[in-house]
Design a protein around this motif. Structure first.
Motif, PDB file in Angstrom:
ATOM      1  N   ARG A 353       0.727  -1.527   0.192  1.00 13.65           N
ATOM      2  CA  ARG A 353      -0.318  -0.145   0.169  1.00 13.65           C
ATOM      3  C   ARG A 353       1.435   1.240  -0.400  1.00 13.65           C
ATOM      4  O   ARG A 353       0.231   1.821  -0.664  1.00 13.65           O
ATOM      5  CB  ARG A 353      -0.799   0.281   1.473  1.00 13.65           C
ATOM      6  CG  ARG A 353      -2.272   1.269   1.406  1.00 13.65           C
ATOM      7  CD  ARG A 353      -2.912   0.718   2.005  1.00 13.65           C
ATOM      8  NE  ARG A 353      -2.799   0.563   3.298  1.00 13.65           N
ATOM      9  CZ  ARG A 353      -2.600  -0.793   4.523  1.00 13.65           C
ATOM     10  NH1 ARG A 353      -2.767  -1.569   3.788  1.00 13.65           N
ATOM     11  NH2 ARG A 353      -2.077  -0.038   5.703  1.00 13.65           N
ATOM     12  N   THR A 354       1.961   1.489   0.533  1.00 13.42           N
ATOM     13  CA  THR A 354       3.146   2.563   0.761  1.00 13.42           C
ATOM     14  C   THR A 354       3.238   2.557  -0.671  1.00 13.42           C
ATOM     15  O   THR A 354       3.394   3.755  -1.050  1.00 13.42           O
ATOM     16  CB  THR A 354       3.859   1.907   1.760  1.00 13.42           C
ATOM     17  OG1 THR A 354       2.947   2.046   3.086  1.00 13.42           O
ATOM     18  CG2 THR A 354       5.086   3.548   1.969  1.00 13.42           C
ATOM     19  N   ALA A 355       4.055   1.737  -0.834  1.00 20.89           N
ATOM     20  CA  ALA A 355       4.156   1.871  -2.757  1.00 20.89           C
ATOM     21  C   ALA A 355       3.492   2.364  -3.165  1.00 20.89           C
ATOM     22  O   ALA A 355       4.064   3.171  -4.292  1.00 20.89           O
ATOM     23  CB  ALA A 355       4.875   0.647  -3.089  1.00 20.89           C
ATOM     24  N   LEU A 356       2.445   1.997  -3.459  1.00 19.29           N
ATOM     25  CA  LEU A 356       1.316   2.381  -3.973  1.00 19.29           C
ATOM     26  C   LEU A 356       0.829   4.462  -4.310  1.00 19.29           C
ATOM     27  O   LEU A 356       0.920   4.624  -5.163  1.00 19.29           O
ATOM     28  CB  LEU A 356      -0.210   2.023  -4.475  1.00 19.29           C
ATOM     29  CG  LEU A 356      -0.049   0.355  -4.859  1.00 19.29           C
ATOM     30  CD1 LEU A 356      -1.214  -0.421  -4.605  1.00 19.29           C
ATOM     31  CD2 LEU A 356       0.171   0.277  -6.327  1.00 19.29           C
ATOM     32  N   ALA A 365       9.017   8.839   5.537  1.00 25.18           N
ATOM     33  CA  ALA A 365       8.479   8.462   6.821  1.00 25.18           C
ATOM     34  C   ALA A 365       6.618   8.600   6.435  1.00 25.18           C
ATOM     35  O   ALA A 365       6.117   8.030   7.214  1.00 25.18           O
ATOM     36  CB  ALA A 365       8.579   8.806   7.677  1.00 25.18           C
ATOM     37  N   ASP A 366       6.128   9.835   5.432  1.00 25.46           N
ATOM     38  CA  ASP A 366       5.343  10.171   5.572  1.00 25.46           C
ATOM     39  C   ASP A 366       4.257   9.565   4.741  1.00 25.46           C
ATOM     40  O   ASP A 366       3.005   9.451   4.446  1.00 25.46           O
ATOM     41  CB  ASP A 366       5.313  11.912   4.923  1.00 25.46           C
ATOM     42  CG  ASP A 366       6.093  11.483   4.024  1.00 25.46           C
ATOM     43  OD1 ASP A 366       6.331  11.220   3.336  1.00 25.46           O
ATOM     44  OD2 ASP A 366       5.439  12.993   2.789  1.00 25.46           O
ATOM     45  N   HIS A 367       5.236   8.717   3.833  1.00 24.32           N
ATOM     46  CA  HIS A 367       4.375   7.685   2.543  1.00 24.32           C
ATOM     47  C   HIS A 367       4.012   6.433   4.221  1.00 24.32           C
ATOM     48  O   HIS A 367       2.649   6.259   3.417  1.00 24.32           O
ATOM     49  CB  HIS A 367       5.299   6.716   1.774  1.00 24.32           C
ATOM     50  CG  HIS A 367       5.625   8.440   0.896  1.00 24.32           C
ATOM     51  ND1 HIS A 367       6.936   9.111   0.149  1.00 24.32           N
ATOM     52  CD2 HIS A 367       4.864   9.074  -0.076  1.00 24.32           C
ATOM     53  CE1 HIS A 367       6.674   9.328  -0.761  1.00 24.32           C
ATOM     54  NE2 HIS A 367       5.960   9.701  -0.605  1.00 24.32           N
ATOM     55  N   PRO A 395       1.522  16.608  11.954  1.00 25.10           N
ATOM     56  CA  PRO A 395       1.647  16.576  10.432  1.00 25.10           C
ATOM     57  C   PRO A 395       2.855  15.569   9.873  1.00 25.10           C
ATOM     58  O   PRO A 395       4.368  15.122  10.147  1.00 25.10           O
ATOM     59  CB  PRO A 395       2.213  18.083   9.515  1.00 25.10           C
ATOM     60  CG  PRO A 395       2.964  18.685  10.611  1.00 25.10           C
ATOM     61  CD  PRO A 395       2.710  18.660  11.863  1.00 25.10           C
ATOM     62  N   ALA A 396       2.579  14.624   9.203  1.00 27.52           N
ATOM     63  CA  ALA A 396       3.369  14.316   8.594  1.00 27.52           C
ATOM     64  C   ALA A 396       4.917  14.128   7.890  1.00 27.52           C
ATOM     65  O   ALA A 396       5.697  13.275   8.442  1.00 27.52           O
ATOM     66  CB  ALA A 396       2.727  13.263   7.543  1.00 27.52           C
ATOM     67  N   THR A 397       5.220  15.605   7.629  1.00 26.89           N
ATOM     68  CA  THR A 397       6.315  16.037   7.259  1.00 26.89           C
ATOM     69  C   THR A 397       6.814  15.846   8.544  1.00 26.89           C
ATOM     70  O   THR A 397       8.605  15.997   8.608  1.00 26.89           O
ATOM     71  CB  THR A 397       6.650  17.081   6.224  1.00 26.89           C
ATOM     72  OG1 THR A 397       5.815  17.769   7.204  1.00 26.89           O
ATOM     73  CG2 THR A 397       5.901  17.115   5.382  1.00 26.89           C
TER      74      THR A 397
END
Length: 454
Positions: A353-356, A365-367, A395-397
């Motif tokens: 899922r992350t790769a997509l 990391a945010d992916h 936030p993810a960043t």
């Protein structure tokens, strides 16, 4: 004292890697197979076995490994261990068999060590084998190596997603039956009325719709291994017939009186508590003991310290090929901070899922954070203490910038404290919401209490 030249000449002719060394671990003789495997460009004579095979400066038992020489000194007999060796092909798991040789005074003077690579597992990322270096993984693998050459029935135990079918394949491929079929039977997916026919086959006219005779999966596995996955789901009436197959090696097709012989080795697996099922009358006690001649417990991913760093690149390669994509250190640290109640299967799905969600050639990391959030069917259900804090507090960043091990631990502790403060249900409900086991939750709470006392 020098060894007889006839002994060194005998070792030279053996196909497997062999060395002869003294009580100070110094190699006195090494056959051609060992030299090719471990030191093709440099002589090994006079060097220690632990320096050549392990790149250790000290004996194995002083470097955290089991040492067969030390064990042989205590037992006075042959010893077997599983080691991770440096070879010309990289790190490989190797079965070691050490035999002590006595001198004229009866004391152990020399040792012959035989090495057989266990090609079904590696200690480094590889797309096709079992992968791991953790203590739990190596213990499991040592049991696989010990039981594989035998005919004993094997029962694989462990949580869902720990890789029981891969371990069954490893048992098969490390056995003398490796050249014959490995036939897997998913016992949970077979309807009770078709179970016997699928397993043992049927004759023509045995039941409505049986227009032709059909061989069963037992017959398909002839000479090889029959893998019964989720054996705890086998219907009680069928358990009796399976027991007869295991005890006598014979069976009958449905609708036939002909007794057939089965040349198979049985490996079974379950995530269920079979002893409890026996107590409840849902599983036959005699069948349980017949299946569990040699039980092997597969460790959950959360107990395999350091193995995610090896597993993740290999799994990523499998799910993204032919695309070439890598994990950043921040992404890897975030993966290592997850509980993964679904074990290796959950890690594999998360990586796919992350790769997509990643358009570039490197996963950040945010992916990973986005992929975990995407996988939550209920936004109020926390995917784990670390991610919950990552989603709600920053936030993810920011996660990517603060994914050092110490920061991740602090994030997890803060999030757990907050969740404990606001949660009004039971500990079991909280563990389910966090995506971890009750045991893991209690360990984390004890860790919080210990940190508070300090």
């Amino acid at each position: 004292m020098k060894p007889l030249p006839e002994l060194t000449a005998f070792l030279e002719g053996l196909p497997e890697p062999h060395i002869l060394f003294d009580s100070q671990y110094r190699i006195i003789a090494a056959n051609a197979a060992y030299r090719r495997q471990h030191s093709p460009d440099r002589s090994v004579i006079g060097r220690t076995c632990h320096e050549v095979s392990h790149h250790f400066a000290v004996p194995c038992d002083q470097a955290g490994e089991s040492c067969p020489l030390a064990q042989s000194r205590i037992s006075g007999q042959r010893e077997r261990v599983l080691h991770l060796h440096h070879t010309a092909q990289g790190e490989e798991y190797v079965n070691i068999e050490l035999t002590p040789l006595g001198g004229a005074d009866g004391e152990q003077a020399f040792y012959v060590e035989k090495m057989e690579p266990l090609r079904v597992a590696k200690g480094a990322p590889d797309a096709q084998t079992l992968i791991g270096r953790s203590e739990g993984f190596q213990h499991m693998l040592s049991l696989v190596a010990r039981v594989a050459p035998s005919r004993a029935t094997v029962l694989l135990l462990g949580e869902s997603g720990t890789g029981k079918e891969l371990v069954a394949k490893a048992v098969h491929e490390a056995s003398p039956r490796a050249g014959k079929p490995l036939v897997a039977v998913d016992c949970s997916s077979l309807p009770e009325n078709l179970f016997e026919s699928e397993l043992f086959g049927h004759d023509r006219g045995a039941f409505t719709g049986a227009a032709t005779a059909k061989a069963g999966l037992v017959e398909a596995a002839s000479g090889g291994t029959l893998f019964l996955d989720e054996v705890g789901d086998i219907p009680l009436p069928m358990q009796v017939k399976l027991l007869r197959l295991l005890e006598t090696g014979t069976y009958r097709r449905v609708g036939s009186t002909e007794l057939r012989h089965a040349d198979i080795r049985v490996v079974s697996a379950t995530h269920r508590e079979l002893p409890q099922m026996v107590s409840d009358g849902r599983f036959r006690e005699d069948l349980y003991y017949r299946l569990s001649t040699f039980p092997i417990l597969l460790p959950p991913l959360r107990e395999r310290q350091g193995d995610i760093a090896l597993l993740a690149p290999a799994l990523l390669q499998r799910v993204t090929a032919p695309r070439r994509i890598v994990l950043s250190q921040g992404a890897l640290r975030l993966l290592e901070a997850q509980a993964f109640p679904g074990n290796v299967r959950e890690l594999r799905n998360l990586l796919e899922r992350t790769a997509l969600l990643c358009d570039g050639e490197q996963i950040e990391a945010d992916h990973v954070a986005q992929a975990i959030a995407t996988g939550q069917p209920n936004p109020r259900t926390s995917p784990g203490p670390v991610l919950r804090h990552a989603q709600q507090a920053q936030p993810a960043t920011a996660i990517a910038a603060r994914t050092g091990p110490a920061n991740l631990k602090a994030m997890e502790r803060d999030a757990l404290r907050e969740r404990l403060r606001t949660h009004t249900g039971s500990r079991a409900e909280l563990a389910a919401e966090l995506g971890i086991s009750e045991r893991s939750l209690y360990r984390k709470i004890r860790s919080l209490e210990t940190a508070r006392e300090r």
